[in-house]
Motif scaffolding. Structure first.
Motif, short mmCIF file in Angstrom:
data_model
loop_
_atom_site.label_atom_id
_atom_site.label_comp_id
_atom_site.label_asym_id
_atom_site.label_seq_id
_atom_site.Cartn_x
_atom_site.Cartn_y
_atom_site.Cartn_z
N SER A 25 9.51 7.18 1.01
CA SER A 25 9.35 8.21 2.03
C SER A 25 7.95 8.81 2.08
N GLU A 26 7.18 8.67 1.01
CA GLU A 26 5.82 9.20 0.98
C GLU A 26 4.77 8.17 1.38
N GLY A 27 5.21 6.95 1.74
CA GLY A 27 4.28 5.93 2.18
C GLY A 27 3.72 5.07 1.06
N ASN A 28 4.27 5.17 -0.14
CA ASN A 28 3.81 4.37 -1.27
C ASN A 28 4.66 3.12 -1.42
N PHE A 29 4.04 2.04 -1.88
CA PHE A 29 4.78 0.80 -2.12
C PHE A 29 5.62 0.96 -3.38
N THR A 30 6.89 0.54 -3.31
CA THR A 30 7.81 0.68 -4.44
C THR A 30 7.77 -0.53 -5.37
N GLY A 31 7.21 -1.64 -4.92
CA GLY A 31 7.19 -2.86 -5.72
C GLY A 31 8.32 -3.81 -5.38
N ASN A 32 9.30 -3.34 -4.61
CA ASN A 32 10.40 -4.21 -4.18
C ASN A 32 10.00 -5.01 -2.95
#
Length: 117
Positions: A25-32
Motif C-alpha cells: 500500500s505504500e508503493g514498496n516492492f514486497t518481493g513476491n
C-alpha cells in the motif's frame, strides 16, 4: 506400450503470460512475484508415478515430484500449470500440478510434476 495414444488422458495446461512484482500500500516492492497465466489449452498426455528406477535415473533421488510425463517437443515452460479437469473462472490458483523440473532428451522431453498442496 505405456505411451500408446489410447493411454493418454485429457489435460489442460497454461503457460505464464506475464510476471509482475507485488507492491504494498505504500508503493514498496514486497518481493513476491504475481504470475498471470494464458487461457488453458487442451491436450492429451501420458502420466507415470514418479517412483520408478528410470525416473530416478533421469531426475535423481533428490527431486520430490509426484508425476512424470513424456512428450515430443517442448510445449511447456518452467512455470506451466496443469489441470486434470477443464478449468473455469479464476484458474491461476486452482491448478492440479505445476512443473518441478524438465529434462530434454534426443526425441522428447521428460517433465516432473509437483501436486498443488
Amino acid at each position: 506400450m505405456r505411451t500408446l495414444e489410447k493411454n493418454k488422458i485429457p489435460i489442460w495446461y497454461s503457460n505464464t503470460k506475464t510476471e509482475t512484482e507485488e507492491i504494498d500500500s505504500e508503493g514498496n516492492f514486497t518481493g513476491n512475484i504475481i504470475s498471470e497465466y494464458e487461457v488453458p489449452v487442451k491436450s492429451k498426455m501420458n502420466f507415470y508415478p514418479a517412483n520408478g528406477e528410470i525416473i530416478r535415473d533421469v531426475f535423481g533421488n533428490a527431486e520430490d515430484g509426484d508425476m512424470v510425463s513424456v512428450m515430443m517437443g517442448n510445449p511447456f515452460t518452467k512455470d506451466t500449470i496443469l489441470f486434470l479437469s477443464e478449468p473455469t473462472g479464476d484458474y491461476s490458483d486452482k491448478y492440479d500440478y505445476k512443473i518441478k523440473d524438465m529434462k530434454p532428451s534426443l526425441n522428447s522431453t521428460y517433465y516432473l510434476w509437483r501436486k498443488r498442496l
